[in-house]
Design a protein around this motif. Sequence first.
Motif, PDB file in Angstrom:
ATOM      1  N   SER A   1     -19.822  91.574 -78.586  1.00 16.48           N
ATOM      2  CA  SER A   1     -19.607  91.413 -77.144  1.00 16.48           C
ATOM      3  C   SER A   1     -18.424  90.487 -76.873  1.00 16.48           C
TER       4      SER A   1
ATOM      5  N   TRP B   1     -14.794  89.878 -75.617  1.00 11.29           N
ATOM      6  CA  TRP B   1     -13.746  90.446 -74.760  1.00 11.29           C
ATOM      7  C   TRP B   1     -12.380  89.863 -75.117  1.00 11.29           C
TER       8      TRP B   1
ATOM      9  N   GLU C   1      -8.273  77.266 -68.498  1.00  8.36           N
ATOM     10  CA  GLU C   1      -9.091  76.380 -67.685  1.00  8.36           C
ATOM     11  C   GLU C   1      -8.322  75.974 -66.421  1.00  8.36           C
TER      12      GLU C   1
ATOM     13  N   ARG D   1      -8.143  78.669 -63.589  1.00  9.44           N
ATOM     14  CA  ARG D   1      -9.436  79.341 -63.423  1.00  9.44           C
ATOM     15  C   ARG D   1      -9.531  79.933 -62.021  1.00  9.44           C
TER      16      ARG D   1
ATOM     17  N   LYS E   1     -24.878  77.739 -80.422  1.00 11.73           N
ATOM     18  CA  LYS E   1     -23.521  78.000 -79.967  1.00 11.73           C
ATOM     19  C   LYS E   1     -23.173  77.067 -78.823  1.00 11.73           C
TER      20      LYS E   1
ATOM     21  N   ARG F   1     -19.574  74.947 -76.796  1.00 19.56           N
ATOM     22  CA  ARG F   1     -18.340  74.220 -77.124  1.00 19.56           C
ATOM     23  C   ARG F   1     -18.601  73.066 -78.082  1.00 19.56           C
TER      24      ARG F   1
ATOM     25  N   GLU G   1     -28.624  70.092 -74.050  1.00 22.39           N
ATOM     26  CA  GLU G   1     -27.666  71.192 -73.983  1.00 22.39           C
ATOM     27  C   GLU G   1     -26.218  70.766 -74.176  1.00 22.39           C
TER      28      GLU G   1
ATOM     29  N   TYR H   1     -26.251  75.010 -77.534  1.00 25.36           N
ATOM     30  CA  TYR H   1     -27.311  75.855 -77.011  1.00 25.36           C
ATOM     31  C   TYR H   1     -28.013  76.527 -78.179  1.00 25.36           C
TER      32      TYR H   1
ATOM     33  N   LEU I   1     -30.142  79.288 -80.217  1.00 23.31           N
ATOM     34  CA  LEU I   1     -30.300  80.742 -80.137  1.00 23.31           C
ATOM     35  C   LEU I   1     -31.522  81.144 -80.963  1.00 23.31           C
TER      36      LEU I   1
ATOM     37  N   ARG J   1     -27.192  79.412 -69.411  1.00 21.14           N
ATOM     38  CA  ARG J   1     -27.401  77.957 -69.530  1.00 21.14           C
ATOM     39  C   ARG J   1     -26.106  77.198 -69.326  1.00 21.14           C
ATOM     40  N   GLY J   2     -26.254  76.002 -68.830  1.00 21.75           N
ATOM     41  CA  GLY J   2     -25.095  75.137 -68.699  1.00 21.75           C
ATOM     42  C   GLY J   2     -24.951  74.601 -67.296  1.00 21.75           C
ATOM     43  N   PRO J   3     -24.035  73.640 -67.121  1.00 17.31           N
ATOM     44  CA  PRO J   3     -23.861  72.995 -65.822  1.00 17.31           C
ATOM     45  C   PRO J   3     -23.523  73.986 -64.712  1.00 17.31           C
ATOM     46  N   ASP J   4     -22.828  75.087 -65.049  1.00 22.37           N
ATOM     47  CA  ASP J   4     -22.418  76.045 -64.015  1.00 22.37           C
ATOM     48  C   ASP J   4     -23.381  77.227 -63.903  1.00 22.37           C
TER      49      ASP J   4
ATOM     50  N   ASN K   1     -30.445  73.507 -65.455  1.00 21.64           N
ATOM     51  CA  ASN K   1     -29.274  74.229 -65.956  1.00 21.64           C
ATOM     52  C   ASN K   1     -29.642  75.389 -66.862  1.00 21.64           C
TER      53      ASN K   1
ATOM     54  N   LEU L   1     -20.059  88.555 -69.505  1.00 20.35           N
ATOM     55  CA  LEU L   1     -19.079  87.935 -70.403  1.00 20.35           C
ATOM     56  C   LEU L   1     -17.653  88.228 -69.968  1.00 20.35           C
TER      57      LEU L   1
ATOM     58  N   ARG M   1     -14.123  81.374 -66.655  1.00 26.25           N
ATOM     59  CA  ARG M   1     -14.156  80.248 -67.589  1.00 26.25           C
ATOM     60  C   ARG M   1     -15.031  79.110 -67.073  1.00 26.25           C
ATOM     61  N   MET M   2     -16.216  79.478 -66.608  1.00 24.25           N
ATOM     62  CA  MET M   2     -17.166  78.476 -66.126  1.00 24.25           C
ATOM     63  C   MET M   2     -17.878  77.857 -67.325  1.00 24.25           C
ATOM     64  N   ASP M   3     -18.426  76.687 -67.106  1.00 24.05           N
ATOM     65  CA  ASP M   3     -19.104  75.974 -68.195  1.00 24.05           C
ATOM     66  C   ASP M   3     -20.533  76.498 -68.276  1.00 24.05           C
ATOM     67  N   VAL M   4     -20.682  77.642 -68.903  1.00 21.56           N
ATOM     68  CA  VAL M   4     -21.974  78.309 -68.953  1.00 21.56           C
ATOM     69  C   VAL M   4     -22.051  79.100 -70.249  1.00 21.56           C
ATOM     70  N   ASP M   5     -23.244  79.148 -70.810  1.00 23.24           N
ATOM     71  CA  ASP M   5     -23.447  79.955 -72.011  1.00 23.24           C
ATOM     72  C   ASP M   5     -24.323  81.141 -71.648  1.00 23.24           C
ATOM     73  N   ILE M   6     -23.925  82.309 -72.124  1.00 20.33           N
ATOM     74  CA  ILE M   6     -24.644  83.533 -71.777  1.00 20.33           C
ATOM     75  C   ILE M   6     -25.118  84.178 -73.071  1.00 20.33           C
ATOM     76  N   ALA M   7     -26.425  84.334 -73.233  1.00 18.22           N
ATOM     77  CA  ALA M   7     -26.947  84.896 -74.486  1.00 18.22           C
ATOM     78  C   ALA M   7     -27.917  86.020 -74.175  1.00 18.22           C
TER      79      ALA M   7
END
Lengths: 95, 227, 967
Positions: free
Chosen positions: A61, A63, A87, A90, B59, B61, B123, B127, B129, C649-652, C697, C716, C723-729
């Motif tokens: 996934s 991109w 960033e 954005r 995962k 940053r 967090e 994160y 998984l 998840r994340g601040p955003d 969050n 995604l 480019r938000m501060d977020v994790d997508i799973a």
Amino acid sequence: MKILNCPLNGPRNISEFTYGGELHEMPDPDSSGAREWAEYVFFDENKAGVVTEWWCHTATSFWFLAERNTVTDEVMRTFLASERFSEANRIEPSA
Amino acid sequence: MSSQPESLLRRSQLTQWHIAHDAVFESHADRSVVAAYANETVDGPGLCDLSLLPRTGLKGRGAPDFLASLVSDLPQEPNNARVTKDGTIVARLSNEEFLILGSLSFDSQVVADIEAAINSAGEKAAYPLPRADSHCLFALVGAAAADAMAKLCAVDLRARKFPPGAIAQTSIARVSGVVISHEFGSRSGFFILCDTASTEYLWRSIIDAIDEYGGGAIGLQSISTTD
Amino acid sequence: MTELNRLPSSFGSLIDHKQPVRFQFEGRDYNGYHGDTIASALAANNQWILSRSFKYHRARGILTMAGQDANTLVQLPNDPNVPADVAPIVDGLVVRGQNYSGSLQHDRNASIQYLSRFLPVGFYYKAFFRPRGIWEYWAKFFRKKAGLGVINEGYVASGYDKQYKFCDVLVIGAGAAGMTAAITAANAGAEVLLVDEQVTLGGALNYARLSADLSDNGTLRENLVAQISSHTNIELMTKATANGWFGDNWVPVIQGKRMFKVRAAEVIMCTGALEQLSVFRNNDVPGVMLAGAASRLIRLYGVRPGEHAVVLTANDAGYACALDLVDAGVDVRAIVDLRADPAPTSMSAADAISAIPVYKNSAVYAASESKNHLRGVEIRKIIASGECADDGRLIDCDLLCMSVGFMPTYQLACQAGATLGYDNESARFSIENLPSSVQMGGAANGFWNMDAAIDDAQRAAITATNALALTTSPLPSFNQEQVQVNHDWPMFAHPKGKEFVDLDEDLQLADIVNATLDGYEHIQLVKRFSTCGMGPSQGRHSALPAARLVARATGKTIAETGVTTARPPFSAESLAHCAGQSFYPARRSNMHHRHLDAGAEMLQIGNWYRPAYYRSSKDAAATIEEEAHQVRNGVGIIDVSTLGGIDVRGPDAAEFLNRMYTFVFAKQPVGRARYALMTNEAGVVIDDGVACRLDENMFYVTATTGGVDRVFQSMLKWNAQWRMDVDIANVTSAYCAVNIAGPQSRQVLQRICTDLDLSSDGFPYMGVRTGRVADIPARLLRAGFVGELGFEIHAPQHCGEALWDALIEAGKDEGIRPFGIDAQRLLRLEKGHIIIGQDTDAMSSPAEVGMKWAVGNKKPFFVGQRTIRELDQMPAKRALVGFEITDLEAPLPKESHLVVAGDQMLGRVTSAAYSPSLKKTIGLAYVAANNAESGATIQIRTDKQKLVNAMVVPIPFYDRDNSRQEL
């Protein structure tokens, strides 16, 4: 079968990828005119020459962007989306 | 020591398959794993169901720095894996994503320790998984494994191009999966992961592919004894 | 039975004289040897007719002995159109001819050829153009007269599959050039795959004569073969056809029942050249063959190709063939040389053929036949290009061998993007403009001298290894002097015709010329109008003469005229090879085997296996009704593991969902779930689910079974830009899920979930909790898809079976039973819940489907917002409404039945069912916006055009104030 070079996974068969359409710059959704907005949503430039396209490596996934010559079907280069969308610039819809 | 998998909470999707193929199970804490199959004689590549092997993922940053504080010598590049001294496999799937497989002895604390560390760090660190449940895990061991996989997978998995530690995230028999090249003792082979819902499908596809090379299902003992 | 034409065992390198094989052809038994092809074994037995031609049903026999023509196509029991000149015989093989009526020897349809002057080129187009429908009527009769083999419809192909293969250098063709290229590349360190169609390595080295006394053949082949077989860098595949070239050196190689999908960094094509026909009257009669075919019969199969021969030639290969014939004891009566004044060569001046009369500047003007075999040829002097003198000389013979030119095997190269050039001097096509990762070598590249062909192959290999950075060698220079092998016009018209340009399609010389006179001047149009090159041999022998004829007829050069596109496959490919092994991914929840144990009727929906219902003593409809009744009145459970799940998840996280979904999530409290509707940029509804806020969050968002992968990918893609501060799973597979529903669900769940307060205050409707169920960690959600009190339990996938077992056990006293998706669909329809994709289509906006309440208009942005704003300005065209039919005698409307008003289509039904709890038929339908008010009557056109009246009613149909689900 064509090979596409994924910036994360390296050269892979094109069947491992999902096409994501041409890269479009979104006009300001609040201030753009109806025609401008409709062109953004419904139209591709579809030009003969080098276009920038979204591609997704399906298994991861992931991109990324590709510059492809639609006349020769040659992919000039593939690169991370962060090169276009850093960033700093954005996309911030008017809040 | 044998135990019946159906009395435990965590069960591989292949439990019924294993039972139908005369599997002998052995216990590892709260899990029951195939030790061997009755009449297990496999000349070619052997396929072993490791779906219950402890594993996790993280995962974000902050993930690389966070993991570096727990595990030494992280793989620097994406799509590379390292084996730690205690047999833990640390696989880097992208710059910011890692997959950690516990050692094949099933008794490693590393996975549990990492999960606990993530939960307590919050967090901002990384994160978590749920890799123990999102994916099934197989080991495919033996010389012809790469040739057999060439019936299912378009990536060149022969050692020349895919040495131990190499990772391919790709399509296997038309499902998305992860292949990690690994040396099981003196034998080359792969860890193979795909989404848990496809466990039985992928298992049967690989069993079919290795049959031509004299391969078949093997239990955990066949892998452990290769060292 | 003695084999009349079998030569002593010093001939026939491919056959084993010690291993006889018996087989059947046309109902008669024949003997051959192991290694024989069907055609060679029949030829040994003096059986020369192999087939009847496509259009005129003319007798046809051996032409190339290389599988390059349609003449030898025969029928095997399960396999039509098998080339008899390459298909091996095996004991008990049953072979029949094709396309005849009566017998191969006496085909009743052969009389058609006497009508040929009434069947001009384009006959079918011209004769059956009008009236409309006439072609459909006549076609079935023509099909019976013109055709190839018969398909055995009862045959089930099995064992066909595919395999990927990888190499640095793929060498196609294992003749002298191909073997040389493979060795050169392998010596440089490349991993080489060498592929050849034939059973043995060597190509022409197996049968062609390099010098008059064979001394030059020497040990060249043996040396090359020895190097190949001992080289660890070379993998060899024989009886393997490289059947096409696709992008980035992707080459399908077919061997046996397997198609290898070969990916090569570099490809070297040493595909050789195809010997060409001379065009003259009756050039298709059995007994007329290419010189290469005669040499192959003698050298490879030990078969004498005839008793009395004439050789027609324009190069040394014809003389070499004459030497072969003499060796085999054939009486060669004449050599006819098209060239006016050929310079003598060591081949043409060889002692063994010095006594044979040579007719220079002469052509075979016509052949005559008797009993379907060549009886003699008429030789005439050439007086101008394509023209002969008025009289000539007749020579009796039963064999004519032709060698008048070659065509490079250009097909794969052209698929790779190469073009063909034509040189008038050498009268041949050459391959030009190859892509940089494809090389040609040897005869395919126009090198006829064996030394030059080998040097050229080395050059090709070094070019490839240089490109691979294995070598940095300079390219070798070598003597590139051309050998003239082609005659520029070996075609001679005859007043009575039957000079065939294309044997597959029975096209005569005049047919090609007439096509241009009918206005089809471009070679591509000539092909389509005349069908030239469309047959099984795909222009291997007709492309060159057609190019020359069209060029001359249209006044263009041959280079300008060119040949038609050579698309893959190179040779006929069975559908079983294309299909290969079928991979149908199947997804199962961890509870799958429990469903099977409980008698589930499984459906595959998308890739997922799901229970439709659980079989009982009653029929399906009654069983589904019972399952629904149990949910409405007691407690039931359904496996909803297929439901998509995405952790955000994340601040955003909240702001991200605000942008992705139409609703507002910023102020959603922790521990609550909220409906989440997704639109695309066109404002069309594409997915829905619930967003569960597990932490400030951290959201767990569900998505539809079929939509989750797309939703995840789309999230995604958007965040690659935002480019938000977020994790997508995507955690779909990580969680199994069970919905326990019904008035008694709380009391059942409470027994195994003791760490949560399940009361309506402690865990209200649309609440979200994390806790343990039967000691399994779980995410619990109070949602109401089926409209009763219920809990969705999301738990680790590998605990699915244990969770299922625990719930069944806990609900024993309440008579808990599982229900399938059929009951669930009925229950949700009673509640009027839409299913995305069933009740929505590619045009459905939130307003149309009654979802305006789920759109947060005050938010600054969400995907689709701007478009929805535009849509809201426009007058509504249609609306999704609930309808009911109280007349229980009326036919039940089905999905996609039309909502009509007279002849006008106003909308369609999207869901409909008989509701046992409401005792009426209910459904959802799109209707005209101006007729969507409750109480309005709509007309539905059901099966057999029956019109049914229905009334628009408000939804939900059942429990209108939603009190039951909020208990």
